[in-house]
Scaffold this active site. Structure first.
Site, PDB file in Angstrom:
ATOM      1  N   HIS A  10       0.950  -1.142  -0.208  1.00 23.90           N
ATOM      2  CA  HIS A  10      -0.035  -0.124   0.049  1.00 23.90           C
ATOM      3  C   HIS A  10       0.736   1.464   0.087  1.00 23.90           C
ATOM      4  O   HIS A  10       0.542   1.996  -0.831  1.00 23.90           O
ATOM      5  CB  HIS A  10      -1.104  -0.046   1.080  1.00 23.90           C
ATOM      6  N   CYS A  42      -6.857  -6.428   4.106  1.00 21.77           N
ATOM      7  CA  CYS A  42      -8.194  -6.317   4.604  1.00 21.77           C
ATOM      8  C   CYS A  42      -9.269  -7.348   4.130  1.00 21.77           C
ATOM      9  O   CYS A  42     -10.459  -7.571   4.904  1.00 21.77           O
ATOM     10  CB  CYS A  42      -8.610  -4.982   4.617  1.00 21.77           C
TER      11      CYS A  42
END
Ligand SMILES: Cc1cc2nc3c(=O)[nH]c(=O)nc-3n(C[C@H](O)[C@H](O)[C@H](O)COP(=O)(O)OP(=O)(O)OC[C@H]3O[C@@H](n4cnc5c(N)ncnc54)[C@H](O)[C@@H]3O)c2cc1C
Length: 453
Positions: A10, A42
């Site tokens: 990320h 996630c």
């Protein structure tokens, strides 16, 4: 200008996409030891639980996409050494074994974190798995097919999400944690008790206050877990006991917290002016205490990665800090928290006061109305809001984003009492439950009035 980026999930992907646009003349090279970029961990529990069917949806970029921006992608390359004086990098191509040597003018460190693996006897047995990346997610799915008894060690948000996924898949699930309750870093006890009761009503075995002492196996595969309080049969173990920043490469070369998280300034610059860092490898600036904290979250990673790119050449945009805001959906419950809880304040030796309100999320004349429990934690001297937690079967979790802004801007609980929030019977009540927390604080200490601006 030569820019080297290490790690591209990320923080790295955010930094790279921005740098490619901001500095089209720069020579940008990404080193990534994995074979993919931008995996959304996630979604891991949702993928394991079969809610997400197409794993491609768990990626929002690809090496090809970054390459098309003009970036050189060295996939499956492990960086093994950084000489910060000569500004050189040494890496190994994990496919061919070839050694690569490179130089940089600016280095962006986005090496993230890795799950903690405690030195427990038997930890190397087969079917003791970690839950972080895409390959590990696939291994969990594969091994779970033949496993009925599943043990999750670690009752943080990843552990409880996996517990839900395995329970829904019809497994016999046990959750072990050394703390006395689940989710103790995110929510206070009155919140976690509700989720624990729900777990137990579904047959999930909770082994709190238990620390794993030993794993034993049959033919090399784990078959029992022994804690200080019992010995349990198991076919599969998932370890989720926290994360450690991946920063050995810069140990002793830039300033770090004791746990190895890199300290950056508000421009994402480390103590070496040519090295920027972002994401899980870093400490964040934590507004409730105005200090550095280790809070590994994707939200922090994308913001910090973007800022590292924007500030690489000159200081342009400051990081506003974080409250460590997070949310969870477990079975029928929606919960979220931001900033300090009473538990975390106690651990940090910070004196706080809290106000809890319970209310229906919308008027009783609506066909359904769910109870909402909100707790707001303040500094009793300044009345400034330092934290908030919410739980409900209705999804009111966005209210915690509002509370995050209140903490960031230094709002007091008294100001919250009269802040303007909309009312519409589908969604809420004439007095929003956030206002009610402020009114509750004022009713307990009536002399406190909101400051007139
Ligand atoms: C199961 C799970 C669920 C999560 N759910 C949420 C959520 O709901 N919300 C949220 O905000 N956060 C969530 N998180 C946290 C979030 O995934 C992390 O905060 C985020 O991945 C951090 O991104 P990063 O880029 O900083 O680091 P990482 O994701 O750790 O990526 C670091 C990258 O660097 C590479 N790398 C490391 N060292 C080297 C080296 N020496 N050479 C080459 N490459 C290297 C790694 O291969 C990796 O690709 C979750 C995490 C997990 C595991």
């Amino acid at each position: 200008m030569k820019i080297a980026v290490i790690g591209s999930t990320h923080a790295g992907t955010a930094a790279v996409t921005n740098m490619a646009k901001l500095y089209p003349e720069a020579d940008i090279t990404v080193y990534e030891r994995n074979d993919n970029v931008s995996f959304l961990s996630c979604g891991l529990a949702l993928y394991v639980g079969g809610v997400v069917h197409d794993p491609q949806g768990l990626f929002y970029s690809s090496p090809e996409e970054l390459q098309n921006l003009g970036v050189t992608m060295k996939m499956q390359h492990d960086v093994e050494n950084i000489d910060t004086v000569r500004r050189t990098i040494e890496a190994t191509n994990l496919v061919t074994g070839e050694k690569i040597y490179d130089t940089y003018d600016k280095l962006v460190m986005t090496t993230g974190s890795w799950p903690v693996t405690p030195p427990i006897e038997g930890i190397g047995l087969d079917n003791i798995l970690l839950a972080k990346n895409y390959h590990q997610a696939n291994t969990i799915i594969e091994r779970a097919k033949d496993a009925q008894k599943v043990t999750v060690v670690g009752a943080g948000y990843i552990g409880v999400e996996l517990v839900e996924a395995f329970e829904k898949a019809g497994k016999d699930v046990r959750l072990i944690d050394g703390a006395d309750r689940i989710l103790n870093k995110y929510l206070d006890e009155e919140f976690t008790t509700m989720v624990e009761d729900d777990f137990e009503s579904r047959g999930i075995e909770l082994a709190m206050n238990e620390t794993v002492q030993r794993f034993e196996g049959t033919n090399g595969t784990v078959s029992t877990v022994t804690t200080n309080n019992g010995k349990y049969e198991t076919d599969l173990v998932i370890l989720c006991v926290g994360f450690r920043p991946n920063t050995d490469l810069l140990k002793g070369k830039v300033n770090m917290l004791d746990n190895g998280a890199i300290k950056v300034n508000e421009y994402m610059q480390t103590s070496d002016p040519d090295i920027f860092a972002a994401g899980d490898c870093c400490a964040v600036s934590y507004n409730p205490t105005r200090g550095h904290m280790y809070i590994p979250l994707a939200t922090n990673a994308v913001r910090m990665g973007t800022l590292a790119a924007r500030n690489l050449i000159e200081p342009t945009m400051k990081h506003v800090g974080t409250q460590g805001t997070s949310g969870l959906h477990i079975f029928d419950f929606n919960m979220a928290s931001t900033g300090l809880t009473e538990t975390s304040a106690q651990l940090l030796d910070i004196h706080v006061k809290s106000f809890t309100t319970k209310d229906k999320h919308r008027p009783g004349f609506m066909p359904t109305a769910e109870e909402v429990m909100l707790k707001v934690t303040i500094n009793p001297d300044t009345r400034r809001i330092l934290g908030a937690q919410v739980i409900s079967k209705a999804d009111v979790t966005q209210s915690i984003n509002t509370m995050s802004v209140c903490i960031q801007t230094g709002m007091t609980i008294d100001e919250l009492a009269y802040t303007d929030f909309f009312f519409q019977p589908h969604f809420n009540q004439p007095w929003n439950f956030l206002n009610k927390a402020g009114l509750e604080a004022q009713s307990q200490e009536p002399k406190r009035m909101p400051e007139l601006v």
